[in-house]
Design an enzyme around this catalytic site. Structure first.
Site, mmCIF file in Angstrom:
data_model
loop_
_atom_site.group_PDB
_atom_site.id
_atom_site.type_symbol
_atom_site.label_atom_id
_atom_site.label_comp_id
_atom_site.label_asym_id
_atom_site.label_seq_id
_atom_site.Cartn_x
_atom_site.Cartn_y
_atom_site.Cartn_z
ATOM 1 N N HIS A 70 0.877 -1.172 0.000
ATOM 2 C CA HIS A 70 0.000 0.000 0.000
ATOM 3 C C HIS A 70 0.922 1.232 0.000
ATOM 4 C CE1 HIS A 70 -2.743 2.992 1.808
ATOM 5 N NE2 HIS A 70 -3.750 2.172 1.559
ATOM 6 N N ASP B 151 2.907 -4.378 8.064
ATOM 7 C CA ASP B 151 1.693 -3.578 7.892
ATOM 8 C C ASP B 151 0.504 -4.537 7.992
ATOM 9 O OD1 ASP B 151 -0.585 -2.418 6.845
ATOM 10 O OD2 ASP B 151 0.379 -1.644 5.041
ATOM 11 N N GLN C 76 -4.721 -5.082 6.799
ATOM 12 C CA GLN C 76 -5.703 -6.019 6.240
ATOM 13 C C GLN C 76 -5.676 -7.373 6.944
ATOM 14 O OE1 GLN C 76 -8.036 -5.322 4.059
ATOM 15 N NE2 GLN C 76 -7.307 -3.267 3.588
ATOM 16 N N LYS D 222 -10.633 -0.486 10.056
ATOM 17 C CA LYS D 222 -10.776 -1.688 9.232
ATOM 18 C C LYS D 222 -11.122 -2.894 10.099
ATOM 19 C CE LYS D 222 -7.895 0.210 5.654
ATOM 20 N NZ LYS D 222 -6.749 0.095 4.755
ATOM 21 N N CYS E 190 -4.702 2.527 -3.653
ATOM 22 C CA CYS E 190 -3.467 3.022 -3.043
ATOM 23 C C CYS E 190 -2.324 2.037 -3.237
ATOM 24 C CB CYS E 190 -3.643 3.345 -1.556
ATOM 25 S SG CYS E 190 -4.781 4.686 -1.277
HETATM 26 C C1 LIG Z 1 -5.790 0.785 4.541
HETATM 27 C C2 LIG Z 1 -4.390 0.346 4.506
HETATM 28 C C3 LIG Z 1 -3.347 1.172 4.929
HETATM 29 C C4 LIG Z 1 -3.568 2.574 5.383
HETATM 30 O O1 LIG Z 1 -4.402 2.618 6.496
HETATM 31 P P1 LIG Z 1 -4.937 4.023 7.033
HETATM 32 O O2 LIG Z 1 -6.010 3.622 7.982
HETATM 33 O O3 LIG Z 1 -5.467 4.764 5.839
HETATM 34 O O4 LIG Z 1 -3.794 4.700 7.677
HETATM 35 C C5 LIG Z 1 -2.071 0.664 4.886
HETATM 36 N N1 LIG Z 1 -1.822 -0.577 4.470
HETATM 37 C C6 LIG Z 1 -2.798 -1.410 4.053
HETATM 38 C C7 LIG Z 1 -2.451 -2.789 3.632
HETATM 39 C C8 LIG Z 1 -4.114 -0.970 4.056
HETATM 40 O O5 LIG Z 1 -5.075 -1.791 3.635
#
Ligand SMILES: *Cc1c(COP(=O)(O)O)cnc(C)c1O
Length: 424
Positions: free
Chosen positions: A137, A214, A217, A240, A378
């Site tokens: 992302h 990260d 998800q 999320k 993104c």
């Molecule tokens: C949504 C997402 C982000 C960014 O998250 P924010 O809540 O917008 O800071 C980063 N990495 C992944 C894999 C995402 O799905």
């Protein structure tokens, strides 16, 4: 409503996940869009909040709001207890060794920026390398590009293949003597690929490379155990995982956070301030300058309580079944191409349809009450890899139904006939 919900009195199956009961916990799912029942299939962008979260936020605003850590008055103490209670919940949820390893942030993006600026920037020298993957992302690309620009370090990108998978051997081959940081997604938001993070984190650690995962998800779709994973940093967003927006957290191994300088200056992150010298507060407050998102943390804590109260194993099995059903329902549509066919996949389907721009597809689906995401998600480098500008993405939560996925397939077929003509 699914057929299962209309079937009268079936014998209780303790192992079966009761999606209709679950849906009643999420008030927004009862609404209609353009005359149709809402089919919310955009959970990868932001999931909906259950009653328990909404009520916790409401109760906080009605009865307990004050600034934290400052007052000796009752409301401030109650607000502080709720804010810090949320930190305890996050620490337990991720199996962190200590609550001091949990830093509240606005979300994943801010957490990655914190690590890039506070951990990486002071360490990196010209010629050092930061290793990421092609699946990231933008939130796990741009902060590293910025710190590379600031320090003269180089951004190295591990390749993916046509399935949207990462070859761990190829990633390990890129872990060199100058690699200082390895950052990767746990689950790709564009393709749903589950990355082999256990192995990659272990390989990086064995080479003395700091690791950031990260988890934006991943956290909504399964239990994450940062100690078992062994990563130095783990980032996620509340919105999320059924909590409000504007709150998330960074897990950081205590020994790492201890050596990192504060990132932002202000109130709460200090012990003493004079014009000659400021001394910093203890972990995790050193990284929480200014009045935090107290109500967001309260909502996040409630979301974790909610997740702790449901049949999570059943919920995740249901999500896996939804994904399988989505593949089966979409595959027969002529001219439809799934983007991302990794063998280990979670939570979403990305696809394109010949002759139909994803944006038009999204508009037709909205007319049918179906919310999906269209665009580059993104993750522009992922789109470039597949040679497409955008995909349509349906992403699932445990409150989604097979019926909604069938509606998705019908609506995609309708869009194809409208825009794609006789393709296929
Ligand atoms: C949504 C997402 C982000 C960014 O998250 P924010 O809540 O917008 O800071 C980063 N990495 C992944 C894999 C995402 O799905």
């Amino acid at each position: 409503m699914s057929d299962a919900a209309r079937t009268p009195v079936r014998p209780a199956e303790p192992a079966a996940f009761d999606v209709e009961t679950m849906r009643r916990e999420f008030p927004v799912l009862a609404r209609r869009v353009h005359g149709h029942p809402l089919a919310y299939l955009d959970n990868g962008a932001s999931s909906q909040a259950p009653r328990r979260v909404i009520e916790a936020v409401d109760d906080y605003a009605r009865s307990h709001h004050a600034n934290v850590h400052r007052g000796v008055h009752t409301l401030s103490e109650e607000a502080t207890a709720r804010y810090e209670g949320a930190r305890d919940r996050v620490a337990r949820w991720l199996n962190a060794a200590s609550r001091t390893e949990i830093v509240f942030t606005r979300g994943t993006t801010e957490a990655v920026n914190l690590v890039a600026q506070s951990y990486a920037r002071p360490q990196l020298r010209a010629g050092d390398e930061v290793l990421i993957t092609h699946l990231e992302h933008h939130a796990n690309i741009v902060p590293w590009q910025m710190v590379c620009e600031q320090t003269g370090a180089k951004l190295v990108v591990a390749p993916i293949d046509e399935r949207g998978e990462l070859d761990p051997d190829a990633v390990e081959a890129l872990m060199g003597p100058r690699t200082r940081v390895f950052a990767c997604a746990h689950v790709s938001n564009a393709l749903g690929t589950v990355l082999p993070v256990e192995r990659l984190v272990a390989s990086a650690r064995a080479r003395g490379i700091a690791t950031l995962v990260d988890g934006a998800q991943a956290v909504p779709h399964g239990a994450v155990d940062v100690r078992a994973l062994g990563c130095d940093f783990y980032a996620f967003s509340g919105h999320k995982m059924y909590a409000p927006t504007g709150i998330g957290a960074l897990y950081g191994r205590e020994s790492m956070l201890e050596r990192m300088p504060p990132w932002q200056g202000g109130g709460d992150m200090i012990l003493t301030v004079s014009f000659e010298r400021t001394t910093y507060n203890a972990l995790p407050y050193k990284f929480e300058a200014g009045t935090p998102n107290i109500v967001g943390a309260v909502g996040l804590g409630a979301a974790i309580d909610f997740l702790g109260s449901i049949d999570l194993r059943g919920a995740h099995a249901h999500e896996a079944a939804l994904l399988e059903h989505a593949h089966a329902a979409l595959a027969p549509i002529p001219g439809l191409r799934l983007i991302g066919t990794a063998r280990r996949k979670l939570g979403l389907v990305s696809f394109v349809v010949d002759g139909v721009h994803p944006h038009d597809l999204g508009t037709v689906l909205d007319q049918d009450g179906i919310a999906i995401r269209t665009g580059h998600h993104c993750a522009m480098p992922v789109m470039d890899f597949f040679g497409i500008p955008a995909t349509a993405r349906a992403s699932f939560a445990f409150y989604n139904t097979f019926d909604e996925i069938d509606r998705l397939a019908v609506s995609v077929e309708r869009a194809r006939r409208l825009f794609g003509g006789d393709v296929g």
